[in-house]
Write a protein that holds these residues in place. Structure first.
Motif, PDB file in Angstrom:
ATOM      1  N   TRP A   4      16.826  19.919  -9.678  1.00 38.59           N
ATOM      2  CA  TRP A   4      17.375  20.008  -8.218  1.00 38.59           C
ATOM      3  C   TRP A   4      18.840  19.343  -7.928  1.00 38.59           C
ATOM      4  N   GLY A  53      19.361  23.209  -8.375  1.00 36.21           N
ATOM      5  CA  GLY A  53      18.271  23.799  -7.575  1.00 36.21           C
ATOM      6  C   GLY A  53      18.344  23.681  -6.096  1.00 36.21           C
ATOM      7  N   CYS A  69      19.047  27.238  -3.688  1.00 37.21           N
ATOM      8  CA  CYS A  69      17.853  27.377  -2.446  1.00 37.21           C
ATOM      9  C   CYS A  69      18.702  27.489  -1.319  1.00 37.21           C
ATOM     10  N   ALA A  87       9.654  20.660  -4.237  1.00 39.55           N
ATOM     11  CA  ALA A  87       9.796  21.301  -5.357  1.00 39.55           C
ATOM     12  C   ALA A  87       9.279  20.649  -6.339  1.00 39.55           C
ATOM     13  N   TYR A 101      12.549  28.658  -6.605  1.00 38.27           N
ATOM     14  CA  TYR A 101      13.807  28.599  -6.005  1.00 38.27           C
ATOM     15  C   TYR A 101      13.850  29.864  -5.364  1.00 38.27           C
TER      16      TYR A 101
END
Length: 406
Positions: free
Chosen positions: A55, A59, A63, A108, A141
């Motif tokens: 993330w 990530g 997103c 996530a 994602y």
């Protein structure tokens, strides 16, 4: 500059959602057989580490950066480039972007962990690590971006308050694909090793779900309170409805604690996409439908002998689908002006969009997951050996046991 109250609330909501992953580990750990407690729990906890790294690296950027109307974002905010101490989430939601990054990261983390209950006792840890990484990059994602990041489905008018499509429908479809790929356990008659541990996990999940749903308003107002109360009501009604169904329909004619706990999770999953868009009375109805629909789904699974060990598809997957359908039927702008009117409030087109989104997300997640497991198996075996399954994954894969003796 920042709204202190909103910032504090969002930090609390983030912490609550984080707590759901250990809660899920306890829930699954209690349901697993005694030789596979740690094997299923570590699959949830390892997501805390790996998903956090992904993330931070890219990530969040994929997103929530760029890609308006698209399937995926860009790398402009990779490694949190450009996100500083003073970066605000938005002009009207005045809390730090760092808090939003953390909040969405907790979603996530738990989403791929949900899938693990389906293939409990059967998948190697190496294969799971690859699964965890690839699945969230190429399934989670894109759907986060399309629904919550200003992407394709958001522009079309699809709504998902806290994850009925993004989290539960995709995870449920992936769970079913995993079951079909890895096949059945050698011993399907194993009983939960610790119902009290399941209860602890359920309590943590229920508690954390207030952050999951109420926090998704990203503000502190009446809709936040409505989502909070709708969450509790749907879970409570579903728990009692499931308890009553088992009491009447099972051969032993007795109310079971596992039934009560499972019903509450079904209610929580089902209210998730609709929590901030429907009335309290609709939440009661959603609780009833969640229990009946998910109970039937579990029985269908049993009839066809799909070895979804911990009922991920029947509870989370079907719950997410039912909740998204209920949103298409009962959403009302009288509750949330930023929402939509469902079929019963005069807009049949919104229900159509929700149905298409369900089909799209479920089919994609199912197909991609099955194909991905096939490819992973070319790199490293996905399914454990007969000897390791008989021994139990705790000892065979991790060299540990949950208890000193059995």
């Amino acid at each position: 500059m920042f709204d202190t109250g909103t910032t504090t609330f969002m930090l609390l909501a983030t912490s609550l959602v984080m707590l759901m992953t250990p809660g899920l580990a306890f829930f699954y750990g209690g349901l697993a057989c005694k030789r596979n407690i740690l094997g299923v729990m570590i699959q949830s906890f390892v997501s805390l580490g790996i998903t956090t790294i992904l993330w931070w690296a890219f990530g969040y950027s994929l997103c929530f950066s760029g890609g308006e109307g698209a399937i995926i974002g860009n790398f402009d905010k990779a490694f949190l480039n450009g996100v500083g101490l003073d970066s605000m989430y938005s002009p009207d939601k005045r809390f730090p972007e760092l808090v939003f990054i953390s909040y969405q990261m907790m979603f996530a983390i738990i989403t791929p962990a949900l899938i693990t209950g389906a293939f409990a006792n059967r998948v190697t840890f190496k294969a799971y690590i690859l699964f965890l990484i690839v699945w969230q990059i190429l399934v989670y994602y894109p759907f986060v971006h399309m629904v919550w990041g200003g992407g394709l489905l958001a522009e079309w008018g699809v709504l998902d308050f806290a994850g009925g499509i993004v989290v539960h429908a995709t995870a449920g479809a992936a769970a079913l694909a995993s079951v079909f790929y890895v096949g059945k356990r050698r011993n399907r008659d194993s009983k939960p090793n610790s119902i009290p541990l399941v209860a602890v996990g359920t309590g943590l999940l229920w508690f954390g779900w207030y952050g999951f749903n109420a926090g998704s308003e990203l503000s502190v107002n009446g809709i936040t309170a409505m989502a909070f109360l709708n969450t509790d009501i749907a879970a409570s009604v579903a728990a009692i409805t499931w308890l009553a169904i088992e009491w009447v329909r099972t051969d032993q004619k007795k109310p079971t604690f596992i039934g009560l706990l499972t019903g509450s999770i079904a209610g929580l999953a089902t209210i998730t996409p609709a929590a901030g868009y429907v009335t309290i009375n609709t939440a009661v109805l959603i609780g009833v439908i969640a229990a009946i629909g998910c109970y039937i789904a579990v029985k269908i699974k049993d009839r066809f002998q799909w070895d979804d060990a911990l009922d991920v598809w029947g509870v989370h997957g079907v719950g997410g689908v039912l909740g998204t359908l209920m949103l298409g039927l009962f959403a009302t702008k009288a509750v949330n002006a930023n929402g939509a009117d469902g079929l019963f409030y005069g807009d049949s087109s919104f229900l159509f969009k929700q149905v298409v989104a369900i089909i799209f997300s479920s089919v994609y997640a199912f197909g991609f997951t099955y194909g991905m497991l096939w490819l992973i198996n070319k790199i490293t075996p996905v399914k454990v050996s007969v000897e390791d399954e008989e021994m139990g994954l705790d000892a065979a894969l991790h060299g540990e046991t949950a208890r000193d003796s059995y």
